[in-house]
Every structure is written in C-alpha cells, then in structure tokens.
Scaffold this active site. Structure first.
Site: not given
Length: 390
Positions: A92, A272
C-alpha cells in the site's frame, strides 16, 4: 511488468476469471491477498502460506518505513529477500496509516506532516516519498499515495464538498505518484486508486480521471472505513465494473466472505483484509456454515473440528495422522477453546491458519465455478450454506 488476461466471464453478473502475470510470478484471479503488515502474515510461516495457496501477499509501506527502515530493506534487495517470500507482493502507499494517525498528522497539498508513532520524530510523506519507499521495497504492485476519504468528518457524515476536496487532492497526487514512479524507472506496476467517499458522481469523476492516466491497474479505496454495510455495497455495485475491463481491479480492505463473493459478482479481481487474521486472534473463525466463536463455553467438550469440510492443518491435521476411533488428525474445537482460554501461542497460530485457508479456498472455489460457468449457482449455494449457521 504486468500482464492481465481474462480467461472466463459470468453471464449473470460482472464476475470474471483472470490471470495476472507480475515480476515475481503468476496470480490466478479472483484472489484474496493475506496482509503482512510488518513483513509477516502474523503467526504464519511463508512455507505455510504457500501450502495453503497464497499467491500474493501485502506489505505495509508506512510501517516498514518506520521499522526496520529503508537501509535495512535496501541491504536485502527489497521486501522479498527480507521476509523470504518468492511470490508477488503488493504494497500500500502508506496513506491509510497516515490518515489513521488523526491529530498526529497535518495534510497539505504537498503531502502529510506527522509525528512518528515509534519515536515522535517529525516526518513527511508525499507522493514522491511513497514511490521512493515502494521502489526500495521492490513490490510487484505499487499503490499511488491517496487521501482516504473518511465516512465521518468532525463528528458528521462527510459532505459532498468535503469528499470532493479529498478526491481531487488524491487525483493530483495520482499524477505526482505516476510521474515519480516513471522517473525512478520502477520496473513493477503502479495502480491508481478511485476515491470519492459515498458519492457516486465523485466516484465516477475520480474513475474517469484515473483511466485517462492509463494506469496498469486500478483500486477502489475509501470503503470499509466506518460506513453502514448498505452504503459500502452500493459503492461496490457502482464502481468496479466501470473500470477498464482489460485491467485488474482491486477492492481495498474488504472484507467478510460474503463481501468477497459479492465483490467478485461486481467485477472485482483482487481483495485484501486483516479480518481473517485479526478475527482468528480474537476467537472468531470462518466456516462453510457460518462463523464460530471458539471462546463460547459450549465448545469446551466439543470433539468436532472447526469445519469438517476444511483441509487446513487445524481441521484435518498433517498427512498420515489419524486416530483409532476413525477421527482425523486435526484439532478439536475443545482443544482450540482450551488454547484460547489459556492464552497459549499455538491457539492463534492454528486459528489464523484456518481462517486464511478458508478465505484462500473460497477464492479457489470461486475460480473453479467461473471456469465451469457455474458462478451463479455457486453464489446462491454459498449464501445458503453460510446462512445455515454452525
């Protein structure tokens, strides 16, 4: 490098079956990606992840920048060598973690000024800094720095004007992220992130602007941030299938097994969430027939495995092990209840293995249903079985 192929589509929904080729390997989609915040999926060895079918995992840019730091990462050639994982990794951007700092950070056009949660040092995260960190990590999929639009702002639901301001900043940061990514010569793939809060018109504006930038893949962010479930499902039904069909689509931070199957139906390829690992540590287990609370007293003498249909090490045990009474070599609910009540380390390790296996196996079943042209029937059966209850 990224190559995405559509292998099959569902005629009753937006679901599709794909194959994603990245620098560290091939990922069959739809896929669930276990979260490895600090360079580890909590309590699980990389070998166990491979055995249960994990094809790609996440790393957290913000936390790995804080500890162990970029010098250490660079000395190992990136995150793969550091954590001994030879398959693809997605990182991320660090934006969500910085956003989560609340009063400890200040967001400006240039980036985010914040105090380190580790030692209090004054730090700065910008789109350029995020790209530099992720390039050092050498993740296969890099995420643009965005501002995660909150569901609530100063105690009230975020207004359209507030959501627009946030979305437009994320859009400008997408341009800067892409420019820096290309300047660095990063050989991996950069995804843009659609924002806009709970406002479909803003989501559409964000989507169209990002598509013009021609990212290799796209994510839907700013969901599962405290909004009611019906509003999340509304955005999930609106946005993913409007993204380019020939590129992978990623729904960030979602969610329950039901969310995953509905997300697939709306055209999502990648998911996720910390839910399977976090819930495992807190005693909530996912099974084919609903969720099971292992801390409940009724499990104290229960000889059953968590899920009789599950083949994970917790439920089925290791190969070749069985008992004289004909039972399998797995662990009983009574034993897992005992481990949890005693605070034994093995307890959350086994429950984490089970929950991750459940999620990864669910996605395998989704892929098989799509391959067979039976996703609609699978979706209905899945809902009925999960609603039955343990």
């Amino acid at each position: 490098m990224l190559k995405f192929e559509i292998l099959a589509t569902d005629t009753s929904s937006h679901a599709r079956r794909g194959k994603l080729t990245l620098n560290h390997g091939v990922v069959q989609t739809p896929i669930f990606m276990p979260v490895g915040t600090y360079g580890t999926v909590k309590g699980v060895m990389p070998r166990s992840l491979r055995e249960m079918g994990a094809q790609i995992i996440l790393g957290n840019t913000f936390h790995l920048w804080m500890r162990p730091g970029l010098d250490v990462m660079q000395s190992f050639g990136g995150l793969h060598g550091f954590e001994q994982w030879d398959k693809p990794i997605l990182t991320d951007s660090g934006g969500f973690q910085v956003w989560s700092l609340g009063s400890m950070r200040k967001i400006t056009e240039e980036g985010v000024h914040f105090a380190s949660p580790v030692n209090g040092d004054k730090l700065f995260m910008s789109p350029e800094v995020s790209m530099q960190i992720q390039t050092t990590l050498n993740s296969d999929i890099v995420m643009q720095l965005d501002e995660c639009t909150p569901y609530e702002t100063n105690g009230h639901k975020t207004t359209e004007a507030e959501a627009r301001k946030s979305m437009e900043m994320s859009r400008r940061w997408a341009v800067r992220s892409k420019n820096e990514f290309e300047r660095l010569g990063n050989p991996n793939a950069l995804f843009g992130i659609v924002q806009g809060g709970m406002y479909k018109n803003l989501r559409q504006e964000s989507l169209e602007a990002l598509v013009e930038m021609d990212f290799p893949g796209y994510a839907v962010g700013g969901v599962s941030v405290g909004e009611p479930k019906d509003e999340m499902l509304d955005i999930m039904a609106h946005t993913p299938h409007r993204l380019p069909a020939h590129k992978p689509r990623y729904l960030m931070g979602v969610g329950t097994p039901e969310d995953l199957v509905e997300g697939v139906a709306q055209g999502v390829d990648m998911f996720d969430c910390v839910m399977p690992t976090r819930n495992a540590r807190n005693g909530t287990l996912f099974t084919r027939y609903g969720d099971l609370k292992i801390r409940n007293a009724r499990h104290k003498t229960d000889h059953q495995p968590l899920d009789p249909s599950c083949t994970c090490h917790a439920c089925a045990g290791t190969e070749g092990v069985s008992w004289n009474d004909g039972g399998r070599g797995g662990f009983s609910r009574a034993y897992l209840h005992h481990l949890d009540r005693c605070g034994e380390m093995l307890g959350p390790m086994l429950t984490t293995i089970h929950n991750l296996h459940y999620y990864l196996n669910l996605m395998r079943e989704v892929r098989e249903a799509l391959d067979a042209g039976q996703f609609g029937a699978f979706r209905a059966r899945f809902k009925a079985e999960r609603a039955r209850g343990v």
